[in-house]
Design an enzyme around this catalytic site. Structure first.
Site, PDB file in Angstrom:
ATOM      1  N   GLY A  13       0.839  -0.920   0.002  1.00 47.71           N
ATOM      2  CA  GLY A  13      -0.106  -0.118  -0.073  1.00 47.71           C
ATOM      3  C   GLY A  13       0.726   1.266   0.065  1.00 47.71           C
ATOM      4  N   ASP A  14       0.373   2.415  -0.036  1.00 47.79           N
ATOM      5  CA  ASP A  14       0.920   3.760  -0.252  1.00 47.79           C
ATOM      6  C   ASP A  14       1.820   3.985  -1.302  1.00 47.79           C
ATOM      7  OD1 ASP A  14      -0.779   4.265   2.086  1.00 47.79           O
ATOM      8  OD2 ASP A  14       0.745   3.351   3.448  1.00 47.79           O
ATOM      9  N   LYS A  17      -0.500   5.526  -5.504  1.00 46.12           N
ATOM     10  CA  LYS A  17      -1.876   5.292  -6.541  1.00 46.12           C
ATOM     11  C   LYS A  17      -2.589   6.488  -7.026  1.00 46.12           C
ATOM     12  CE  LYS A  17      -3.343   2.083  -3.528  1.00 46.12           C
ATOM     13  NZ  LYS A  17      -1.986   1.996  -2.537  1.00 46.12           N
ATOM     14  N   GLY A  41      -5.747   5.708   1.822  1.00 46.63           N
ATOM     15  CA  GLY A  41      -5.467   7.221   1.768  1.00 46.63           C
ATOM     16  C   GLY A  41      -4.591   7.623   0.661  1.00 46.63           C
ATOM     17  N   HIS A  42      -5.353   8.190  -0.202  1.00 47.00           N
ATOM     18  CA  HIS A  42      -4.681   8.580  -1.605  1.00 47.00           C
ATOM     19  C   HIS A  42      -4.542   9.878  -1.622  1.00 47.00           C
ATOM     20  CE1 HIS A  42      -6.560   4.509  -3.224  1.00 47.00           C
ATOM     21  NE2 HIS A  42      -5.728   4.242  -2.166  1.00 47.00           N
ATOM     22  N   GLN A 231      -5.258  -0.091  -1.150  1.00 45.52           N
ATOM     23  CA  GLN A 231      -3.956  -1.038  -0.573  1.00 45.52           C
ATOM     24  C   GLN A 231      -3.122  -1.698  -1.650  1.00 45.52           C
ATOM     25  OE1 GLN A 231      -7.627  -1.809   0.513  1.00 45.52           O
ATOM     26  NE2 GLN A 231      -7.172   0.040   1.712  1.00 45.52           N
ATOM     27  N   THR A 246      -5.412  -6.973   4.520  1.00 42.66           N
ATOM     28  CA  THR A 246      -6.672  -6.391   4.650  1.00 42.66           C
ATOM     29  C   THR A 246      -7.690  -7.431   4.287  1.00 42.66           C
ATOM     30  OG1 THR A 246      -8.016  -4.513   4.299  1.00 42.66           O
ATOM     31  CG2 THR A 246      -6.738  -5.539   2.476  1.00 42.66           C
TER      32      THR A 246
HETATM   33  P1  GDP Z   1      -1.450   5.722  -2.147  1.00 42.88           P
HETATM   34  O1  GDP Z   1      -2.473   5.250  -0.817  1.00 42.88           O
HETATM   35  O2  GDP Z   1      -0.791   4.670  -2.871  1.00 42.88           O
HETATM   36  O3  GDP Z   1      -2.258   6.761  -3.058  1.00 42.88           O
HETATM   37  O4  GDP Z   1      -0.269   6.382  -1.818  1.00 42.88           O
HETATM   38  P2  GDP Z   1      -0.256   7.627  -0.458  1.00 42.88           P
HETATM   39  O5  GDP Z   1      -0.830   8.723  -0.926  1.00 42.88           O
HETATM   40  O6  GDP Z   1      -0.670   6.928   1.028  1.00 42.88           O
HETATM   41  O7  GDP Z   1       1.404   7.964  -0.129  1.00 42.88           O
HETATM   42  C1  GDP Z   1       2.038   8.147  -1.301  1.00 42.88           C
HETATM   43  C2  GDP Z   1       2.904   9.468  -0.795  1.00 42.88           C
HETATM   44  O8  GDP Z   1       3.918   9.711  -1.506  1.00 42.88           O
HETATM   45  C3  GDP Z   1       1.998  10.794  -0.688  1.00 42.88           C
HETATM   46  O9  GDP Z   1       2.367  11.803   0.550  1.00 42.88           O
HETATM   47  C4  GDP Z   1       2.267  11.258  -2.197  1.00 42.88           C
HETATM   48  O10 GDP Z   1       2.135  12.610  -2.154  1.00 42.88           O
HETATM   49  C5  GDP Z   1       3.821  10.954  -2.112  1.00 42.88           C
HETATM   50  N1  GDP Z   1       4.362  10.758  -3.565  1.00 42.88           N
HETATM   51  C6  GDP Z   1       3.813  10.297  -4.547  1.00 42.88           C
HETATM   52  N2  GDP Z   1       4.745   9.939  -5.580  1.00 42.88           N
HETATM   53  C7  GDP Z   1       5.863  10.503  -5.247  1.00 42.88           C
HETATM   54  C8  GDP Z   1       7.220  10.666  -5.757  1.00 42.88           C
HETATM   55  O11 GDP Z   1       7.337  10.339  -6.730  1.00 42.88           O
HETATM   56  N3  GDP Z   1       8.065  11.303  -4.895  1.00 42.88           N
HETATM   57  C9  GDP Z   1       7.753  11.675  -3.737  1.00 42.88           C
HETATM   58  N4  GDP Z   1       8.817  12.206  -2.998  1.00 42.88           N
HETATM   59  N5  GDP Z   1       6.868  11.610  -2.973  1.00 42.88           N
HETATM   60  C10 GDP Z   1       5.725  10.983  -3.909  1.00 42.88           C
HETATM   61  P1  IMO Z   2      -3.589   2.630   0.464  1.00 40.27           P
HETATM   62  O1  IMO Z   2      -4.891   2.463  -0.459  1.00 40.27           O
HETATM   63  C1  IMO Z   2      -1.408   1.009   3.475  1.00 40.27           C
HETATM   64  C2  IMO Z   2      -3.142  -1.991   6.397  1.00 40.27           C
HETATM   65  C3  IMO Z   2      -3.221  -1.653   7.821  1.00 40.27           C
HETATM   66  C4  IMO Z   2      -3.042  -3.142   8.481  1.00 40.27           C
HETATM   67  C5  IMO Z   2      -3.746  -3.794   7.514  1.00 40.27           C
HETATM   68  C6  IMO Z   2      -5.046  -4.243   7.775  1.00 40.27           C
HETATM   69  O2  IMO Z   2      -3.743   3.974   1.125  1.00 40.27           O
HETATM   70  O3  IMO Z   2      -2.526   1.972   0.036  1.00 40.27           O
HETATM   71  P2  IMO Z   2      -7.406  -2.722   7.776  1.00 40.27           P
HETATM   72  O4  IMO Z   2      -7.719  -1.337   8.315  1.00 40.27           O
HETATM   73  O5  IMO Z   2      -7.537  -2.603   6.327  1.00 40.27           O
HETATM   74  O6  IMO Z   2      -8.210  -3.599   8.333  1.00 40.27           O
HETATM   75  O7  IMO Z   2      -5.995  -2.869   8.218  1.00 40.27           O
HETATM   76  O8  IMO Z   2      -3.836  -3.347   6.034  1.00 40.27           O
HETATM   77  N1  IMO Z   2      -3.463  -1.071   5.345  1.00 40.27           N
HETATM   78  C7  IMO Z   2      -3.025  -0.050   4.705  1.00 40.27           C
HETATM   79  N2  IMO Z   2      -1.535  -0.020   4.286  1.00 40.27           N
HETATM   80  N3  IMO Z   2      -1.935   1.650   2.788  1.00 40.27           N
HETATM   81  C8  IMO Z   2      -3.301   1.254   2.769  1.00 40.27           C
HETATM   82  O9  IMO Z   2      -4.345   1.870   1.889  1.00 40.27           O
HETATM   83  C9  IMO Z   2      -3.731   0.448   3.759  1.00 40.27           C
HETATM   84  N4  IMO Z   2      -5.225  -0.069   3.837  1.00 40.27           N
HETATM   85  C10 IMO Z   2      -5.101  -0.976   4.984  1.00 40.27           C
HETATM   86  O10 IMO Z   2      -2.064  -0.715   7.968  1.00 40.27           O
HETATM   87  O11 IMO Z   2      -1.709  -3.384   8.529  1.00 40.27           O
HETATM   88 MG    MG Z   3      -2.424   5.376   1.012  1.00 41.66          MG
END
Ligand code: GDP
Ligand code: IMO
Ligand code: MG
Length: 425
Positions: A13-14, A17, A41-42, A231, A246
């Site tokens: 995740g994170d 996306k 959290g996107h 995720q 998850t």
């Molecule tokens: P998601 O859940 O897959 O949408 O990702 P998140 O938003 O949770 O986490 C990605 C984080 O990295 C966010 O704070 C974005 O603003 C940041 N981000 C995305 N692409 C880049 C990149 O290429 N470089 C840097 N430094 N930050 C990035």
């Molecule tokens: P995005 O879409 C990162 C993780 C939680 C925990 C496990 C189960 O932003 O990438 P849950 O609340 O789904 O029952 O938790 O999955 N988890 C994530 N980790 N990014 C996410 O979403 C996540 N959604 C759930 O931290 O380990």
């Molecule tokens: Mg995220």
């Protein structure tokens, strides 16, 4: 016949996306979420502004794009209301562009309490969930007890709500769990329940749809549709490090059940990965770094959760895990994120195999769910320069190394959080 493209996370995740969906949206008429809920959290950044979306697809910031919350998604009406209102304040009116599947399940306040009670009962073995009620809601879905968006307008909705809530409270009473001191987003249970019902009323102004017909008919009419994953593949309920996962199918197969599209209608599968790895919550993470390098990745990459603010665990890129995720979803195009975070590194490492039970393996064995695999690393020279629109030769070499290992081309390299900080290859 138009096909649906998919974008999903290949790690824990994170991966970024939200940023990429937003960057791709001008090429699409519809963006649709197919699984997960407000555990996601996107983040999207442009023009110095930052938005974090939880239940809403990441196409909402592009004027004219229709955004669908599909049947495989689970919804907390209070959280969704807050998100819509926040976007409205920023100048984005979603009343015509957001469509919600009638079959999407509702997260009740008592699902959130169950999540907290389950986690407490697990003690050291807790999953480290986002405490949004994800596990209990999907449990009720498969147990055929859940309430859905389409139920909101039925006459006995309140009665069915109370029935389900009572069964949860009865269950919670058998736990050593203090309901009175529990707070849900700062509110007591009763306060949250009131806010939740306000959310239910608020959502009635949006169009509730049979999303399976909506998406298939849009494809028939030549519209372009992108399915947005939440995720990451290593958190998939079947293929992730169970039980530290998850509760939904995060891999491409989840699109078929989460939106009602046939496998033959799937087009491109964009797989997103960071140039390194992160994980939040408990569970195995073979390449995790506990040293200064891990801390540098966390600080350079601002690796703190977009939903919970928790520090993310950081480590080197894990190629056997990446290849596994690519296999599971039939990824056609890879996208590498956050390469800028390692701009200053003189050397980096990537895991190319694991050592387990005295043997080397390229596979993630069943035992990888609970036991620690020792990574076998290859060292790679760092590029030690800023990327700014052109890929430095040594970064190009790193990318080629990844492509050779995984067998899929890296088409897109992101080097900053802003919508524009990308290079296509
Ligand atoms: P998601 O859940 O897959 O949408 O990702 P998140 O938003 O949770 O986490 C990605 C984080 O990295 C966010 O704070 C974005 O603003 C940041 N981000 C995305 N692409 C880049 C990149 O290429 N470089 C840097 N430094 N930050 C990035
Ligand atoms: P995005 O879409 C990162 C993780 C939680 C925990 C496990 C189960 O932003 O990438 P849950 O609340 O789904 O029952 O938790 O999955 N988890 C994530 N980790 N990014 C996410 O979403 C996540 N959604 C759930 O931290 O380990
Ligand atoms: Mg995220």
């Amino acid at each position: 016949m138009n096909k649906i493209d998919i974008l999903l996370g290949l790690q824990w995740g994170d991966e970024g996306k939200g940023k990429v969906v937003d960057a791709l949206t001008p090429n699409y008429d519809i963006v649709a979420r197919f699984q997960g809920g407000p555990n996601a959290g996107h983040t999207i950044e442009f023009g110095g502004k930052k938005f974090v979306l939880h239940n809403i697809p990441s196409g909402v910031l592009t004027p004219g794009c229709i955004n669908v919350i599909g049947n495989g998604v689970i919804i907390d009406p209070y959280i969704l209301k807050g998100e819509i209102e926040g976007l409205q304040q920023a100048g984005f009116d979603l009343r015509q562009t957001l469509k919600i599947a009638k079959r999407a399940h509702l997260i009740l306040p008592s699902h959130r309490v169950m999540d907290a009670a389950n986690e407490k009962a697990l003690g050291k073995m807790k999953v480290g969930t986002t405490l949004k009620g994800i596990g209990p809601t999907y449990t009720d879905k498969t147990a055929r007890k859940g309430l859905r968006i389409g139920d909101i307008n039925t006459v006995d909705f309140k009665e069915r709500y109370n029935h389900l809530k009572q069964s949860h409270l009865h269950h919670i009473a058998s736990y050593d769990f203090d309901m009175d001191s529990l707070r849900l987003d700062g509110a007591t249970f009763d306060e949250y329940e009131k806010l939740w019902f306000e959310g239910i009323q608020y959502l009635k102004q949006f169009e509730f749809i049979d999303s399976e017909y909506y998406i298939n008919e849009a494809l028939d009419a030549g519209k372009k549709v992108l399915a947005e994953g939440a995720q990451g593949s290593m958190l998939d309920v079947d293929f992730g490090s169970y039980p530290f996962v998850t509760s939904s199918n995060v891999v491409a197969a989840g699109v078929c059940s989460g939106l009602g599209v046939a496998p033959s209608r799937v087009g491109k599968v964009y797989g997103i990965f960071k140039a390194y790895c992160t994980r939040v919550g408990t569970g195995p993470f073979p390449t995790e770094l506990f040293d200064e390098t891990g801390e540098t990745l966390r600080q350079n990459g601002h690796e703190f959760g977009a939903t919970t603010g928790r520090p993310r665990r950081c480590g080197w890129l894990d190629l056997p895990a990446l290849k596994y995720a690519v296999m599971l979803s039939g990824v056609t195009d890879l996208m590498m994120m956050k390469s800028d975070v390692m701009d200053d590194f003189a050397t980096l490492k990537v895991a190319t195999a694991y050592r387990y039970n005295g043997k080397e393996t390229l596979h993630l064995p069943f035992e990888a769910c609970t036991e620690t695999l020792e990574p076998v690393y290859t060292e790679i020279p760092g590029w030690q320069q800023k990327i700014e629109g052109k890929i430095p030769q040594k970064l190009e070499d790193y990318i080629k190394f990844i492509e050779n290992y995984v067998g899929v081309p890296v088409k897109f390299v992101s080097y900053g959080p802003d919508r524009t900080q990308n290079v296509w290859r």
